[in-house]
Design a protein around this motif. Structure first.
Motif, PDB file in Angstrom:
ATOM      1  N   LEU A  22       0.827  -1.197   0.000  1.00  0.00           N
ATOM      2  CA  LEU A  22       0.000   0.000   0.000  1.00  0.00           C
ATOM      3  C   LEU A  22       0.867   1.255   0.000  1.00  0.00           C
ATOM      4  N   GLU A  23       1.913   1.199   0.791  1.00  0.00           N
ATOM      5  CA  GLU A  23       2.826   2.337   0.824  1.00  0.00           C
ATOM      6  C   GLU A  23       3.447   2.590  -0.541  1.00  0.00           C
ATOM      7  N   ILE A  24       3.882   1.465  -1.143  1.00  0.00           N
ATOM      8  CA  ILE A  24       4.550   1.607  -2.436  1.00  0.00           C
ATOM      9  C   ILE A  24       3.550   2.117  -3.475  1.00  0.00           C
ATOM     10  N   ASP A  25       2.299   1.568  -3.427  1.00  0.00           N
ATOM     11  CA  ASP A  25       1.286   1.995  -4.374  1.00  0.00           C
ATOM     12  C   ASP A  25       1.027   3.496  -4.275  1.00  0.00           C
ATOM     13  N   ALA A  26       1.019   3.998  -3.018  1.00  0.00           N
ATOM     14  CA  ALA A  26       0.776   5.421  -2.842  1.00  0.00           C
ATOM     15  C   ALA A  26       1.851   6.222  -3.570  1.00  0.00           C
ATOM     16  N   GLU A  27       3.084   5.728  -3.477  1.00  0.00           N
ATOM     17  CA  GLU A  27       4.166   6.416  -4.191  1.00  0.00           C
ATOM     18  C   GLU A  27       3.958   6.367  -5.691  1.00  0.00           C
ATOM     19  N   LYS A  28       3.342   5.251  -6.134  1.00  0.00           N
ATOM     20  CA  LYS A  28       3.226   5.053  -7.575  1.00  0.00           C
ATOM     21  C   LYS A  28       2.021   5.744  -8.191  1.00  0.00           C
ATOM     22  N   THR A  29       1.206   6.435  -7.375  1.00  0.00           N
ATOM     23  CA  THR A  29       0.025   7.063  -7.958  1.00  0.00           C
ATOM     24  C   THR A  29       0.421   8.111  -8.996  1.00  0.00           C
ATOM     25  N   VAL A  30       1.593   8.730  -8.815  1.00  0.00           N
ATOM     26  CA  VAL A  30       2.093   9.607  -9.862  1.00  0.00           C
ATOM     27  C   VAL A  30       2.742   8.682 -10.886  1.00  0.00           C
ATOM     28  N   SER A  31       2.112   8.567 -12.073  1.00  0.00           N
ATOM     29  CA  SER A  31       2.621   7.538 -12.982  1.00  0.00           C
ATOM     30  C   SER A  31       3.930   7.986 -13.621  1.00  0.00           C
ATOM     31  N   ALA A  52       4.296  -3.288 -22.686  1.00  0.00           N
ATOM     32  CA  ALA A  52       3.571  -2.053 -22.343  1.00  0.00           C
ATOM     33  C   ALA A  52       2.410  -2.376 -21.418  1.00  0.00           C
ATOM     34  N   SER A  53       1.726  -3.482 -21.676  1.00  0.00           N
ATOM     35  CA  SER A  53       0.596  -3.874 -20.846  1.00  0.00           C
ATOM     36  C   SER A  53       1.053  -4.160 -19.414  1.00  0.00           C
ATOM     37  N   ILE A  54       2.146  -4.902 -19.282  1.00  0.00           N
ATOM     38  CA  ILE A  54       2.671  -5.229 -17.948  1.00  0.00           C
ATOM     39  C   ILE A  54       3.078  -3.949 -17.213  1.00  0.00           C
ATOM     40  N   MET A  55       3.700  -3.044 -17.929  1.00  0.00           N
ATOM     41  CA  MET A  55       4.180  -1.810 -17.293  1.00  0.00           C
ATOM     42  C   MET A  55       3.014  -0.889 -16.926  1.00  0.00           C
ATOM     43  N   LEU A  56       2.008  -0.814 -17.793  1.00  0.00           N
ATOM     44  CA  LEU A  56       0.844   0.017 -17.475  1.00  0.00           C
ATOM     45  C   LEU A  56       0.160  -0.457 -16.208  1.00  0.00           C
ATOM     46  N   ASP A  57       0.116  -1.771 -16.040  1.00  0.00           N
ATOM     47  CA  ASP A  57      -0.482  -2.317 -14.816  1.00  0.00           C
ATOM     48  C   ASP A  57       0.350  -1.989 -13.583  1.00  0.00           C
ATOM     49  N   ASN A  58       1.559  -1.534 -13.807  1.00  0.00           N
ATOM     50  CA  ASN A  58       2.430  -1.224 -12.681  1.00  0.00           C
ATOM     51  C   ASN A  58       2.756   0.256 -12.605  1.00  0.00           C
ATOM     52  N   GLY A  59       1.791   1.060 -13.001  1.00  0.00           N
ATOM     53  CA  GLY A  59       1.889   2.491 -12.752  1.00  0.00           C
ATOM     54  C   GLY A  59       2.642   3.294 -13.794  1.00  0.00           C
ATOM     55  N   PHE A  60       2.872   2.735 -14.960  1.00  0.00           N
ATOM     56  CA  PHE A  60       3.543   3.502 -16.008  1.00  0.00           C
ATOM     57  C   PHE A  60       2.547   3.944 -17.071  1.00  0.00           C
ATOM     58  N   GLU A  61       2.876   5.053 -17.740  1.00  0.00           N
ATOM     59  CA  GLU A  61       2.147   5.406 -18.958  1.00  0.00           C
ATOM     60  C   GLU A  61       3.179   5.584 -20.060  1.00  0.00           C
ATOM     61  N   THR A  62       2.772   5.366 -21.320  1.00  0.00           N
ATOM     62  CA  THR A  62       3.762   5.431 -22.393  1.00  0.00           C
ATOM     63  C   THR A  62       3.918   6.872 -22.890  1.00  0.00           C
ATOM     64  N   THR A  63       5.108   7.155 -23.370  1.00  0.00           N
ATOM     65  CA  THR A  63       5.380   8.463 -23.977  1.00  0.00           C
ATOM     66  C   THR A  63       6.064   8.219 -25.319  1.00  0.00           C
ATOM     67  N   LYS A  64       5.935   9.189 -26.226  1.00  0.00           N
ATOM     68  CA  LYS A  64       6.584   9.041 -27.531  1.00  0.00           C
ATOM     69  C   LYS A  64       7.926   9.767 -27.577  1.00  0.00           C
ATOM     70  N   ASP A  65       8.306  10.410 -26.447  1.00  0.00           N
ATOM     71  CA  ASP A  65       9.546  11.177 -26.424  1.00  0.00           C
ATOM     72  C   ASP A  65      10.494  10.572 -25.385  1.00  0.00           C
ATOM     73  N   TYR A  66      11.554   9.941 -25.867  1.00  0.00           N
ATOM     74  CA  TYR A  66      12.425   9.227 -24.919  1.00  0.00           C
ATOM     75  C   TYR A  66      13.112  10.176 -23.929  1.00  0.00           C
ATOM     76  N   LYS A  67      13.274  11.425 -24.366  1.00  0.00           N
ATOM     77  CA  LYS A  67      13.952  12.371 -23.468  1.00  0.00           C
ATOM     78  C   LYS A  67      13.115  12.683 -22.224  1.00  0.00           C
ATOM     79  N   GLN A  68      11.803  12.493 -22.338  1.00  0.00           N
ATOM     80  CA  GLN A  68      10.895  12.749 -21.211  1.00  0.00           C
ATOM     81  C   GLN A  68      10.689  11.511 -20.339  1.00  0.00           C
ATOM     82  N   ALA A  69      11.273  10.385 -20.739  1.00  0.00           N
ATOM     83  CA  ALA A  69      10.893   9.119 -20.103  1.00  0.00           C
ATOM     84  C   ALA A  69      11.670   8.852 -18.821  1.00  0.00           C
TER      85      ALA A  69
END
Ligand code: SAH
Ligand code: SF4
Ligand code: F3S
Length: 472
Positions: A22-31, A52-69
């Protein structure tokens, strides 16, 4: 809802650590942002959608700009040396971005990760994580390890993993066409090929999960699926409840029956395994496209023998004749390797004469590139001088250009049912799409038609790679 991609047992274990989670999830709310770039074959692009599917389930969102990643993944290919070189060059660019953004995690996935394993971490200092094609479920854990300051590797191959329960996130999708992996790995041992080493043993995916994915795609508006495997003809699945044995012919039929408006394509067919039964199924269903990718590699029986392709020239020609007999309108494409170990000038000529015999609609052509660890690297000298390889390769390409043009011209003046995929690259006044034979067709927009619709197009002329026409 994306599937979590973890088993029930893992769920139970996870629950034991719920308070901590739960603690970790709270940290991960900012994707966090994930950038993923893919090289190599369609299987790799399809795998990136699972990642991408596995990562999205773990609090990530995809970006098209690698410099922002926050996390940059490069899904790599080892098939030829230049494929690996491209990845190394790209890693240099990611490395430069990491210098100005030190929090960035760089991960190498796919076949090169599997081939080089932890050596990668020694060779490329800016890489944090190395993950082979069967270990993607472990990615969130590996990223956590990196977050804790470690560098992480998982390159375990599996005999079972098919990611059957994971719904891929369609990346760079046109919303009309999609890939469905039906199997993984390869049990053939073509002597030039690194795939059996990077992808492990062949295994087929549960037929029900394949059909569910096809139905879901159709419900979402997709109109074409391509069934993917290194050797689709050796697909096999036994339904535990009914006891039914499903081979590739039956699978193709089942996918075609999902809906007559869903086009079905598949790749790759192996000449040793493609059966008349498969050809009759293709002929029977209008929505199974009349297009077969049937890599020949060489037209010489001796070369095919040392390539360990387990068919010879006559066998291949017999398969082509069977295609022509059973599916008269079928387009055929191929892969050709020039300058394989000990290939003589006459044997190269046999490849050219095979091309004359088939007159392929399309071909992927390569100069032989020795891959460490393969049977050919161990057994045969890579003895064809670079300039000879290049010359033979050029001759193959020149001949293919003539044949591609010849095949396109045969289609001029005819009506084609085209699935509109989107706007043409050259003009937003034109649509593009493919006909049944996989030829690209470009034509002016007309009426209310939109991407995803089937239209009948009269092909009026052709360029080197495209039919040009109008809707009728
Ligand atoms: N499973 C497919 C091929 C996958 S690899 C099949 O069996 O046909 C795609 C193509 O890359 C191969 O068909 C082959 O033409 C080419 N290729 C593979 N290894 C190669 C190598 N070492 N050098 C040059 N081309 C290679
Ligand atoms: Fe490689 Fe041969 Fe398997 Fe194709 S069938 S992936 S060429 S080993
Ligand atoms: Fe390359 Fe691996 Fe595909 S080596 S061709 S990405 S299976």
């Amino acid at each position: 809802m994306f599937n979590t991609g973890i088993s029930e047992k893992e769920h139970d274990e996870a629950r034991q650590g719920e308070a901590l989670m739960l603690e970790i999830d709270a940290e991960k709310t900012v994707s966090r942002k994930l950038y993923i770039e893919s090289y190599g074959c369609q299987m790799n692009f399809s795998d990136s959608e699972i990642v991408a599917s596995i990562m999205l389930d773990n609090g990530f969102e995809t970006t098209k700009d690698y410099k922002q990643a926050d996390v940059v993944f490069i899904n790599t290919c080892s098939i030829r040396e230049n494929a690996e070189q491209r990845v190394r060059n790209r890693l240099k660019e990611f490395g430069a971005a990491k210098k100005s953004n030190p929090g960035m995690t760089i991960g190498v996935l796919g076949c090169m990760a599997e081939r080089l394993k932890s050596k990668f971490l020694e060779e490329e200092k800016l890489v944090d994580v190395v993950v082979g094609p069967d270990a993607y479920r472990d990615l969130p854990n590996l990223i956590d390890q990196v977050d804790d300051g470690a560098r992480a590797v998982n390159v375990l191959l599996s005999r079972e993993e098919t990611y059957a329960d994971i719904s891929p996130v369609r990346l760079n999708s046109n919303g009309i066409t999609a890939f469905i992996s039906i199997m993984r790995g390869c049990d053939n041992m073509c002597s030039f090929c690194v795939v059996p080493f990077t992808r492990g043993r062949e295994r087929s995916r549960d037929v029900h999960s394949i059909l569910d994915e096809a139905r879901q795609l159709f419900a979402e508006g997709y109109k074409e699926v391509t069934l993917l495997g290194q050797n689709v003809d050796s697909y096999k699945w036994t339904d535990e409840t009914t006891g039914e044995h499903v081979n590739f012919a039956r699978l193709l039929e089942l996918v075609a029956l999902v809906d007559p408006k869903l086009r079905v394509r598949f790749s790759t067919s192996h000449p040793k395994d493609i059966t008349d039964e498969v050809l009759y199924v293709i002929a029977k269903y209008d929505n199974i496209c009349n297009y077969i990718h049937l890599p020949v590699q060489s037209g010489s029986s001796r070369v095919l023998d040392i390539m360990n392709r387990t068919y010879d020239r006559d066998w291949y020609m017999d398969r082509v004749n069977a295609i022509r007999r059973i599916i008269p309108n079928c387009a055929i494409s191929t892969d050709v390797i020039s300058g394989f170990c000990t290939e003589t000038e006459e044997e190269h000529q046999e490849t050219l004469s095979m091309m004359e015999f088939v007159k392929y609609d399309y071909a992927y052509m390569f100069a032989y590139s020795e891959r460490p660890g393969t049977l050919a690297a161990k057994r045969y000298p890579d003895d064809i001088p670079e300039e000879v390889k290049k010359r033979r390769h050029t001759e193959v390409m020149n001949l293919q250009r003539e044949h591609s043009h010849y095949r396109l011209q045969q289609q001029v003046g005819k009506e084609h049912v085209v699935l509109i995929e989107g706007l043409s690259k050259k003009s937003d006044q034109d649509f593009c799409g493919r006909n049944d034979q996989n030829a690209m067709v470009v034509f002016p927009k007309a009426g209310e038609f939109k991407p995803g619709d089937y239209v009948t197009v009269l092909a009026e002329y052709c360029t080197t790679a495209t039919l040009i026409g109008r809707i009728i």
